[in-house]
Motif scaffolding. Sequence first.
Motif, short mmCIF file in Angstrom:
data_model
loop_
_atom_site.label_atom_id
_atom_site.label_comp_id
_atom_site.label_asym_id
_atom_site.label_seq_id
_atom_site.Cartn_x
_atom_site.Cartn_y
_atom_site.Cartn_z
N UNK B 41 0.84 -1.21 0.04
CA UNK B 41 0.03 -0.01 -0.04
C UNK B 41 0.87 1.38 0.02
N UNK B 42 1.97 1.27 -0.21
CA UNK B 42 2.85 2.52 -0.24
C UNK B 42 2.62 3.06 -1.36
N UNK B 43 2.92 4.53 -1.63
CA UNK B 43 2.80 5.30 -2.78
C UNK B 43 4.33 5.23 -3.51
N UNK B 44 4.11 4.62 -4.89
CA UNK B 44 5.23 4.87 -5.74
C UNK B 44 5.76 6.29 -5.86
N UNK B 45 7.24 6.58 -5.54
CA UNK B 45 7.71 7.93 -5.89
C UNK B 45 7.66 8.40 -7.37
N UNK B 46 7.37 7.69 -7.97
CA UNK B 46 7.48 7.89 -9.57
C UNK B 46 8.61 7.97 -10.21
N UNK B 47 9.81 7.46 -9.70
CA UNK B 47 11.17 7.47 -10.31
C UNK B 47 10.98 5.90 -11.03
N UNK B 48 11.85 5.98 -12.28
CA UNK B 48 11.94 4.72 -13.00
C UNK B 48 13.45 4.25 -13.07
N UNK B 49 13.55 3.12 -12.58
CA UNK B 49 14.95 2.50 -12.67
C UNK B 49 14.74 1.20 -13.20
N UNK B 137 17.06 -10.26 -19.05
CA UNK B 137 15.46 -9.94 -18.67
C UNK B 137 15.52 -8.73 -17.86
N UNK B 138 14.23 -8.23 -17.94
CA UNK B 138 14.14 -6.74 -17.13
C UNK B 138 14.30 -6.92 -15.44
N UNK B 139 15.11 -6.15 -15.06
CA UNK B 139 15.04 -6.06 -13.57
C UNK B 139 14.81 -4.62 -13.24
N UNK B 140 13.86 -4.30 -12.18
CA UNK B 140 13.30 -2.71 -11.76
C UNK B 140 13.39 -2.66 -10.29
N UNK B 141 14.08 -1.49 -9.95
CA UNK B 141 14.04 -1.29 -8.69
C UNK B 141 13.07 -0.09 -8.44
N UNK B 142 12.31 -0.20 -7.57
CA UNK B 142 11.35 0.81 -7.48
C UNK B 142 11.08 1.12 -5.81
N UNK B 143 10.65 2.41 -5.45
CA UNK B 143 10.44 2.92 -4.15
C UNK B 143 9.06 3.28 -3.77
N UNK B 144 8.65 3.13 -2.81
CA UNK B 144 7.40 3.84 -2.36
C UNK B 144 7.50 4.26 -0.88
N UNK B 145 6.44 5.35 -0.49
CA UNK B 145 6.53 6.07 0.69
C UNK B 145 5.33 6.10 1.27
N UNK B 146 5.15 6.55 2.51
CA UNK B 146 3.76 6.57 2.84
C UNK B 146 3.64 8.24 3.26
N UNK B 147 2.44 8.29 2.50
CA UNK B 147 2.18 10.02 2.47
C UNK B 147 1.77 10.31 3.94
N UNK B 148 2.32 11.32 4.40
CA UNK B 148 1.89 11.71 5.88
C UNK B 148 0.84 12.98 5.51
#
Lengths: 311, 148
Positions: B41-49, B137-148
Amino acid sequence: MKLKMIQRDLIRVFLLALIAVSWVSCKSGEKKEQAEENAVEVDVSQLNDEMFKDINEAKQIFYSLPSPLETAMLIKSTGVGYNEDLLNDVDNVTKYSTSKSMALNLGIYTCDLSFASLYDQTQSSIDYMNAAKKMADGLGILDAISQENIDRLEENINNRDVIMDIISETFMNSSSYLQENDRSAVAAIVLVGGWMEGLYIATELVPDTANLENNKLVHRIVDQKLSLNIVERLLNDNKDNPDIQAIMKDINEIKAIYDKIPMTASSSSETSTNDQTHVTTIKSASNYKITWAIFNELKEKVKVIRNNYIS
Amino acid sequence: MKRVFILLLFISASFFVLSTQNSQAQCKGFAKNVCKLELVPFTHDGNYHAAVLTEGEEAELYKTFYSDQEYRVAVCGSDNLPEIEFKVMDAAQNVLYSNKDHDFSKTWDFKLESSQQLKIVVKVPSRGDKSKEPASGCVAIMFGFKVK
């Protein structure tokens, strides 16, 4: 006879207890030494430079700056209020015709859009999404922000979770398109634009009466010192691009001011995981020192650079 | 003859460019449709790696994480790749987390007492089967955060 046996047993128990106590105190001494070792504070710039020491350029390397959405969230989490006057006017979209100005303002408008959305500013959110779309379209980023995204935003304007999802999706569309079409210089400029806008909004929102050592927003502003080497490396990867060279000059001016803010951090960290939530806490400490003179110098420099970007 | 050679060269080059772009485009779809779901349930920061990696290859990511925020990192690989290894290290190169110790989990949730820069090291292990071509194949690294 029985008494002697009891005495012997008591002596044994005592000796065992003595060994156990010595062992425990020895261990706790080791832990204390370890903790003291970890408590050694070092300059963060040196520490972060160390991190890049063994970098292997043959590997795929990603330098990740806070996205405009994360930047806006970091500002809001400090408890400051919303000030629309600080955002870049959406009417300015007609001014931007070069690749550099459109890329910078795609980052800037995405940060403003995130900021407005986090404060539930419904009409502004729609306006800034449209402004960001104009920048993305101008850069030739196909379908980064589609009409469908804007319609979905309007339909869910009171649902912050959906809005955050739309913003993160459209931003990922832009950055992935640019990276996959060998336009990493433009992608880097978009990120720097958003980062600079966040720094501008944050520095402007610090009240004149703030205690610089304890203010949460000031803490966030000082924390950006940690990202400076990432900004530098992100730009350095595209240093042959003339637009990047101009931005590098701006970043160097900002860095010269941050260099005057001493910041120390624990040389290493420890972790502990909550069994119920499964969230790990990374334990470490950091300290900084900033004066009003340096803060105002930073604020003024950021304002000049950001106003140059939006002009 | 020369014309045929040039034509063949052009077709090969076009095929190479198109196939590279296609695999990269697949990575975008993979990141968006597969890996991003791991952040809920974290919000993706929008960055693409994301990138195409081959067995035995590594990638590194550097990012500043901020105090008092809760983050989730998700590292995912395409189905044709072996389970992806990742570890999170601090500036002193201490390993704070390794998914090898957690059944190759794709995600790790964490927060920080003080802001710091961390390094995420991702590795596609090699299956070691010399009779087969190493898989890519594809490898993705993604970050999410909790909106305060």
